[in-house]
Design a protein around this motif. Sequence first.
Motif, PDB file in Angstrom:
ATOM      1  N   GLN A 142      12.176 -41.366  22.654  1.00 41.54           N
ATOM      2  CA  GLN A 142      10.780 -41.521  22.246  1.00 41.54           C
ATOM      3  C   GLN A 142       9.996 -40.231  22.435  1.00 41.54           C
ATOM      4  OE1 GLN A 142       9.463 -44.860  24.565  1.00 41.54           O
ATOM      5  NE2 GLN A 142      10.696 -46.330  23.421  1.00 41.54           N
ATOM      6  N   THR A 143      10.258 -39.529  23.545  1.00 40.57           N
ATOM      7  CA  THR A 143       9.582 -38.258  23.795  1.00 40.57           C
ATOM      8  C   THR A 143       9.924 -37.241  22.712  1.00 40.57           C
ATOM      9  OG1 THR A 143       9.527 -38.594  26.192  1.00 40.57           O
ATOM     10  CG2 THR A 143       9.384 -36.316  25.406  1.00 40.57           C
ATOM     11  N   ALA A 173       8.286 -38.175  19.407  1.00 40.78           N
ATOM     12  CA  ALA A 173       6.833 -38.002  19.419  1.00 40.78           C
ATOM     13  C   ALA A 173       6.463 -36.552  19.145  1.00 40.78           C
ATOM     14  CB  ALA A 173       6.258 -38.453  20.758  1.00 40.78           C
ATOM     15  N   GLY A 174       7.325 -35.623  19.582  1.00 38.66           N
ATOM     16  CA  GLY A 174       7.138 -34.210  19.285  1.00 38.66           C
ATOM     17  C   GLY A 174       5.884 -33.593  19.869  1.00 38.66           C
ATOM     18  N   ASN A 175       5.382 -34.166  20.982  1.00 39.73           N
ATOM     19  CA  ASN A 175       4.108 -33.665  21.512  1.00 39.73           C
ATOM     20  C   ASN A 175       4.258 -32.848  22.790  1.00 39.73           C
ATOM     21  OD1 ASN A 175       4.833 -35.682  23.248  1.00 39.73           O
ATOM     22  ND2 ASN A 175       3.092 -37.024  22.802  1.00 39.73           N
ATOM     23  N   ALA A 176       5.488 -32.488  23.165  1.00 39.61           N
ATOM     24  CA  ALA A 176       5.674 -31.713  24.392  1.00 39.61           C
ATOM     25  C   ALA A 176       6.555 -30.481  24.162  1.00 39.61           C
ATOM     26  CB  ALA A 176       6.279 -32.595  25.480  1.00 39.61           C
ATOM     27  N   ASP A 177       6.823 -30.158  22.913  1.00 45.03           N
ATOM     28  CA  ASP A 177       7.586 -28.953  22.570  1.00 45.03           C
ATOM     29  C   ASP A 177       8.966 -28.926  23.220  1.00 45.03           C
ATOM     30  OD1 ASP A 177       7.822 -26.612  21.127  1.00 45.03           O
ATOM     31  OD2 ASP A 177       7.177 -25.355  22.802  1.00 45.03           O
ATOM     32  N   TRP A 178       9.618 -30.086  23.266  1.00 43.57           N
ATOM     33  CA  TRP A 178      10.975 -30.167  23.804  1.00 43.57           C
ATOM     34  C   TRP A 178      11.986 -29.959  22.683  1.00 43.57           C
ATOM     35  CZ3 TRP A 178      12.008 -30.328  28.851  1.00 43.57           C
ATOM     36  CH2 TRP A 178      11.080 -30.892  29.739  1.00 43.57           C
TER      37      TRP A 178
END
Length: 208
Positions: free
Chosen positions: A179-180, A183-188
């Motif tokens: 999910q993380t 979501a693509g919101n933490a630049d992983w």
Amino acid sequence: MGSESAVRPRQRAQHLGPQRRRPQVLDTALTLAVSEGLSAVTMASIADRMRVTRPVVYACFADRVQLIDALRRREENYLIHDLLATLPGRDLGTDETAVVTSFRTLLQLTAARPESWRFLAETPDPVISEEFGRGRRIAVNRCTALLRGSMLGWGTTAADRKLPVLVDQWLAAGEGAVQTLMAGNADWTPEDLGDFVGGQVFRMLRDA
């Protein structure tokens, strides 16, 4: 005359034939299901999205029911194949390599096919939910067998009591990592996130 030229590009697509066209139809159905919901997947909407005539779609699948069934089976096969490919093939040992590699592979496969994961995990359809649940049960069984042997080697106390809880946390960490990433919101990247979460999970299992 103008109407004939408007439909001509749709007619040219037919030469591909049903065998070659079916994967494209299913890919289009998947995109529609994820972006607009399963109810938006119709023979007409697929034809419009693909810019072909409806007979092109009907040549691939007899009706919407057959098309949706084929889509569900294809995505379930992808999920089960991916889950089996991600899980360690041996006991976890004394370092975190096997678990980190497992998480890296899971997230790399997710990044390669995000719509498949969204379709199975997020579509509010009981049949699809059951198929996602079947894939999860396969993962539970495999993780349980792997972790049981590892815990015996580690000398974990009360291993049988802790085992179901640890397996559930292991899988929950995987689902959270997916999910993380989506979501693509933490630049992983899949690799960075796999290293981080896999290392954390291994230490949690090892120190239980």
